[in-house]
Write a protein that holds these residues in place. Structure first.
Motif, mmCIF file in Angstrom:
data_model
loop_
_atom_site.group_PDB
_atom_site.id
_atom_site.type_symbol
_atom_site.label_atom_id
_atom_site.label_comp_id
_atom_site.label_asym_id
_atom_site.label_seq_id
_atom_site.Cartn_x
_atom_site.Cartn_y
_atom_site.Cartn_z
ATOM 1 N N ASN A 1 0.826 -1.215 0.000
ATOM 2 C CA ASN A 1 0.000 0.000 0.000
ATOM 3 C C ASN A 1 0.857 1.262 0.000
ATOM 4 N N GLU A 2 2.125 1.123 0.352
ATOM 5 C CA GLU A 2 3.048 2.263 0.291
ATOM 6 C C GLU A 2 3.716 2.267 -1.082
ATOM 7 N N SER A 3 3.748 3.420 -1.709
ATOM 8 C CA SER A 3 4.309 3.481 -3.058
ATOM 9 C C SER A 3 5.826 3.313 -3.039
ATOM 10 N N ALA B 1 4.255 -1.004 -10.559
ATOM 11 C CA ALA B 1 2.823 -0.920 -10.854
ATOM 12 C C ALA B 1 2.471 -1.893 -11.971
#
Length: 155
Positions: free
Chosen positions: A53-55, A60
Motif C-alpha cells: 500500500n506504500e508506493s 505498478a
C-alpha cells in the motif's frame, strides 16, 4: 540347424519380469513439495513485511499504467498482505480470486504432500470444462471490475 528350419521364439529381456524400482526415501519424496512451500512462505513473508500500500516498493501493473484498466491480478499483493496479517475482509476486497487461489493452493499442496509421503504421484484431473470455467470467471471478474458499476471490485 539350417536356414530353412523355423525359429523358436526365445525369451527376450523385454519379456522378462522387471525388478521393482528401489524405494525412494520419504525425505527425497518430500523435497520438492517442502521446497515449494519454503519459497511460497518466503514470498508471503516478504509481502507481509513490505507493505504494497506504500508506493515505491513494488512496480505498478503494466496494463493499468498503459490503459487504466484493472487486470485480474491487480490488488493481488495488497490481498496477500492483508491475508498474511489475518485481515480476510480486506484481502477479499483487494482481490477475491487471489484469496481463492491462496486457499486452493494450500489444499492442493496438502494433497500433494500427503501423496508424495506415500510414494504416489499427484494427478490433477482438470478437463477442458473446468479450465474454461475458471477462465470465464476470471474474464467476468476482469470485465465487471472495469465497468462503472464495478467500482466495489477495484483494488
Amino acid at each position: 540347424m539350417n536356414a530353412d528350419s523355423p525359429t523358436v521364439p526365445s525369451k527376450t529381456p523385454r519379456d522378462a519380469p522387471r525388478p521393482a524400482p528401489p524405494a525412494v526415501p520419504v525425505r527425497r519424496r518430500l523435497a520438492v513439495p517442502l521446497g515449494l512451500f519454503a519459497a511460497v512462505a518466503a514470498a508471503f513473508a516478504y509481502v507481509g513485511a513490505v507493505d504494497p500500500n506504500e508506493s515505491g516498493h513494488y512496480p505498478a501493473c503494466p496494463l493499468y499504467l498503459l490503459t487504466g484498466l484493472y487486470c485480474p491480478g491487480c490488488g493481488g499483493l495488497r490481498s496477500a498482505h492483508a491475508f498474511v496479517h489475518g485481515d480476510l475482509p480486506t484481502a477479499l476486497r483487494a482481490n477475491a480470486p487471489a484469496v481463492a487461489a491462496y486457499l486452493g493452493f494450500a489444499v492442493l499442496w496438502i494433497v500433494w504432500t500427503a501423496r508424495a509421503a506415500r510414494g504416489r504421484p499427484l494427478r490433477i484431473g482438470l478437463g477442458p470444462l473446468q479450465l474454461w470455467t475458471v477462465a470465464a470467471l476470471l474474464l467476468a471478474f476482469t470485465v465487471l471490475r472495469n465497468l462503472p458499476f464495478g467500482g466495489w471490485l477495484h483494488p
